[in-house]
Write a protein that holds these residues in place. Structure first.
Motif, PDB file in Angstrom:
ATOM      1  N   ASP A 156       2.389   8.270   1.754  1.00 14.29           N
ATOM      2  CA  ASP A 156       1.740   7.740   2.953  1.00 14.29           C
ATOM      3  C   ASP A 156       2.715   7.374   4.068  1.00 14.29           C
ATOM      4  O   ASP A 156       2.350   6.670   4.999  1.00 14.29           O
ATOM      5  N   ARG A 157       3.950   7.795   3.943  1.00 18.34           N
ATOM      6  CA  ARG A 157       4.953   7.589   4.990  1.00 18.34           C
ATOM      7  C   ARG A 157       5.844   8.815   5.005  1.00 18.34           C
ATOM      8  O   ARG A 157       6.375   9.204   3.956  1.00 18.34           O
ATOM      9  N   PRO A 158       6.057   9.418   6.186  1.00 24.66           N
ATOM     10  CA  PRO A 158       6.896  10.623   6.235  1.00 24.66           C
ATOM     11  C   PRO A 158       8.283  10.433   5.628  1.00 24.66           C
ATOM     12  O   PRO A 158       8.760  11.287   4.888  1.00 24.66           O
ATOM     13  N   VAL A 159       8.922   9.313   5.925  1.00 21.30           N
ATOM     14  CA  VAL A 159      10.280   9.114   5.410  1.00 21.30           C
ATOM     15  C   VAL A 159      10.282   9.064   3.887  1.00 21.30           C
ATOM     16  O   VAL A 159      11.166   9.641   3.243  1.00 21.30           O
ATOM     17  N   LEU A 160       9.309   8.413   3.286  1.00 15.11           N
ATOM     18  CA  LEU A 160       9.280   8.304   1.825  1.00 15.11           C
ATOM     19  C   LEU A 160       8.878   9.615   1.165  1.00 15.11           C
ATOM     20  O   LEU A 160       9.174   9.825  -0.017  1.00 15.11           O
ATOM     21  N   ASP A 161       8.215  10.495   1.903  1.00 13.06           N
ATOM     22  CA  ASP A 161       7.926  11.831   1.379  1.00 13.06           C
ATOM     23  C   ASP A 161       9.104  12.781   1.581  1.00 13.06           C
ATOM     24  O   ASP A 161       9.241  13.764   0.858  1.00 13.06           O
ATOM     25  N   PHE A 162       9.947  12.501   2.566  1.00 12.43           N
ATOM     26  CA  PHE A 162      11.101  13.357   2.837  1.00 12.43           C
ATOM     27  C   PHE A 162      12.255  13.067   1.879  1.00 12.43           C
ATOM     28  O   PHE A 162      12.949  13.995   1.440  1.00 12.43           O
TER      29      PHE A 162
ATOM     30  N   ARG B 280       2.072  -2.008  -9.619  1.00 11.45           N
ATOM     31  CA  ARG B 280       2.180  -0.558  -9.761  1.00 11.45           C
ATOM     32  C   ARG B 280       3.598  -0.191 -10.209  1.00 11.45           C
ATOM     33  O   ARG B 280       4.567  -0.772  -9.746  1.00 11.45           O
ATOM     34  N   ARG B 281       3.694   0.782 -11.106  1.00  8.37           N
ATOM     35  CA  ARG B 281       4.998   1.155 -11.650  1.00  8.37           C
ATOM     36  C   ARG B 281       5.417   2.568 -11.290  1.00  8.37           C
ATOM     37  O   ARG B 281       6.584   2.904 -11.382  1.00  8.37           O
ATOM     38  N   TRP B 282       4.471   3.411 -10.928  1.00  5.09           N
ATOM     39  CA  TRP B 282       4.769   4.828 -10.755  1.00  5.09           C
ATOM     40  C   TRP B 282       4.578   5.227  -9.296  1.00  5.09           C
ATOM     41  O   TRP B 282       3.701   4.710  -8.615  1.00  5.09           O
ATOM     42  N   CYS B 283       5.346   6.202  -8.865  1.00 10.31           N
ATOM     43  CA  CYS B 283       5.206   6.693  -7.491  1.00 10.31           C
ATOM     44  C   CYS B 283       3.834   7.329  -7.297  1.00 10.31           C
ATOM     45  O   CYS B 283       3.275   7.276  -6.212  1.00 10.31           O
TER      46      CYS B 283
ATOM     47  N   ALA C 153      10.941   6.326  -3.944  1.00 12.21           N
ATOM     48  CA  ALA C 153      10.553   4.986  -3.513  1.00 12.21           C
ATOM     49  C   ALA C 153       9.101   5.069  -3.073  1.00 12.21           C
ATOM     50  O   ALA C 153       8.651   6.096  -2.569  1.00 12.21           O
ATOM     51  N   PHE C 154       8.349   4.012  -3.291  1.00 12.05           N
ATOM     52  CA  PHE C 154       6.950   3.983  -2.865  1.00 12.05           C
ATOM     53  C   PHE C 154       6.595   2.575  -2.421  1.00 12.05           C
ATOM     54  O   PHE C 154       7.288   1.609  -2.737  1.00 12.05           O
ATOM     55  N   VAL C 155       5.518   2.481  -1.662  1.00 12.79           N
ATOM     56  CA  VAL C 155       5.006   1.193  -1.214  1.00 12.79           C
ATOM     57  C   VAL C 155       3.911   0.789  -2.192  1.00 12.79           C
ATOM     58  O   VAL C 155       2.913   1.493  -2.346  1.00 12.79           O
ATOM     59  N   ASP C 156       4.109  -0.338  -2.861  1.00 12.14           N
ATOM     60  CA  ASP C 156       3.148  -0.828  -3.844  1.00 12.14           C
ATOM     61  C   ASP C 156       2.079  -1.653  -3.130  1.00 12.14           C
ATOM     62  O   ASP C 156       2.291  -2.807  -2.793  1.00 12.14           O
ATOM     63  N   ARG C 157       0.942  -1.025  -2.918  1.00  9.79           N
ATOM     64  CA  ARG C 157      -0.178  -1.711  -2.267  1.00  9.79           C
ATOM     65  C   ARG C 157      -1.257  -2.084  -3.282  1.00  9.79           C
ATOM     66  O   ARG C 157      -2.387  -2.380  -2.912  1.00  9.79           O
ATOM     67  N   SER C 158      -0.897  -2.067  -4.544  1.00  9.95           N
ATOM     68  CA  SER C 158      -1.877  -2.370  -5.590  1.00  9.95           C
ATOM     69  C   SER C 158      -2.179  -3.868  -5.633  1.00  9.95           C
ATOM     70  O   SER C 158      -1.366  -4.696  -5.213  1.00  9.95           O
ATOM     71  N   ARG C 159      -3.345  -4.167  -6.154  1.00  8.18           N
ATOM     72  CA  ARG C 159      -3.699  -5.564  -6.344  1.00  8.18           C
ATOM     73  C   ARG C 159      -2.729  -6.156  -7.355  1.00  8.18           C
ATOM     74  O   ARG C 159      -2.488  -5.596  -8.408  1.00  8.18           O
ATOM     75  N   GLY C 160      -2.148  -7.256  -7.041  1.00  9.52           N
ATOM     76  CA  GLY C 160      -1.195  -7.896  -7.924  1.00  9.52           C
ATOM     77  C   GLY C 160       0.201  -7.315  -7.864  1.00  9.52           C
ATOM     78  O   GLY C 160       1.105  -7.768  -8.554  1.00  9.52           O
TER      79      GLY C 160
ATOM     80  N   ARG D 130       8.045  -3.185   3.847  1.00 11.83           N
ATOM     81  CA  ARG D 130       9.395  -3.338   3.296  1.00 11.83           C
ATOM     82  C   ARG D 130       9.414  -4.297   2.109  1.00 11.83           C
ATOM     83  O   ARG D 130      10.242  -4.156   1.216  1.00 11.83           O
ATOM     84  N   HIS D 131       8.476  -5.243   2.089  1.00  7.39           N
ATOM     85  CA  HIS D 131       8.412  -6.202   0.979  1.00  7.39           C
ATOM     86  C   HIS D 131       7.749  -5.601  -0.260  1.00  7.39           C
ATOM     87  O   HIS D 131       7.881  -6.146  -1.351  1.00  7.39           O
ATOM     88  N   ALA D 132       7.047  -4.511  -0.079  1.00  7.45           N
ATOM     89  CA  ALA D 132       6.323  -3.884  -1.186  1.00  7.45           C
ATOM     90  C   ALA D 132       6.979  -2.584  -1.652  1.00  7.45           C
ATOM     91  O   ALA D 132       6.398  -1.847  -2.435  1.00  7.45           O
ATOM     92  N   LEU D 133       8.179  -2.305  -1.180  1.00  5.30           N
ATOM     93  CA  LEU D 133       8.884  -1.093  -1.611  1.00  5.30           C
ATOM     94  C   LEU D 133       9.353  -1.248  -3.049  1.00  5.30           C
ATOM     95  O   LEU D 133       9.875  -2.303  -3.432  1.00  5.30           O
TER      96      LEU D 133
END
Length: 181
Positions: free
Chosen positions: A8-14, A155-158, A145-152, A131-134
């Motif tokens: 969901d972010r170009p930089v993290l997909d690149f 999340r462990r996997w990309c 690297a991924f942004v963890d937007r999960s409840r709580g 940046r706090h959820a990376l």
């Protein structure tokens, strides 16, 4: 070549165009056309920009500087001034041109415009709450690297396709082995 866009972010997909860093180091940008194809598949531009060997090297250099900046952000360490300077310089470049025609909005741009989008997304990532959820993917060979937007924020996997599926299958096999008579 088909690339994966799950962050969901170009930089993290690149950044994972060099996959399994420190293990097998799978380079997905082996030819200039690979970067041109990535830019189109990412939706940054509609037509592949002209990419020569020098532009490919520039894209890889920027990718590595952004990787180190993201790593420093996740690990809570200081970023190297040279990496900040390289990304800042790329972010100051031209953006893709947007044009509205009767059939919709069109994005056109050269290699510099694609790199500008990536560099700006890297800088915006540093300025956003994301940046706090990376997080790093928990798969030992994955270096996404991924942004963890999960409840709580547990999340462990990309992504579940790939790393998550492999981990769940391995856990299932372990459970089956230990419960077998």
């Amino acid at each position: 070549m088909g690339f994966e866009f799950i962050a969901d972010r170009p930089v993290l997909d690149f950044l994972p165009t060099l996959a399994e860093r420190g293990h097998t180091d799978v380079e997905q940008l082996t030819a200039p056309q690979d970067f041109a194809d990535w830019a189109v598949q990412a939706g940054i531009v509609e037509q592949p920009p002209h990419v020569d060997d020098a532009a490919l090297r520039q894209a890889k250099d920027l990718r590595e500087a952004m990787f180190r900046l993201v790593r420093a952000l996740i690990d809570g360490t200081d970023a190297a001034p040279a990496d900040r300077e390289l990304v800042n310089d790329a972010a100051a470049g031209p953006l893709p041109e947007l044009r509205l025609d009767a059939d919709g909005v069109h994005r056109t741009g050269d290699t510099d415009a694609v790199l500008t989008v990536l560099a700006r997304d890297c800088l915006e990532l540093h300025a956003s709450d994301d940046r706090h959820a990376l997080r790093w993917c928990a798969d030992e060979h994955c270096t996404r690297a991924f942004v963890d937007r999960s409840r709580g924020s547990r999340r462990r996997w990309c992504g579940m396709r790939g790393c998550g599926d492999r981990a769940k299958a391995a856990a299932y096999r372990r459970r089956r082995r230990t419960s077998a008579p």
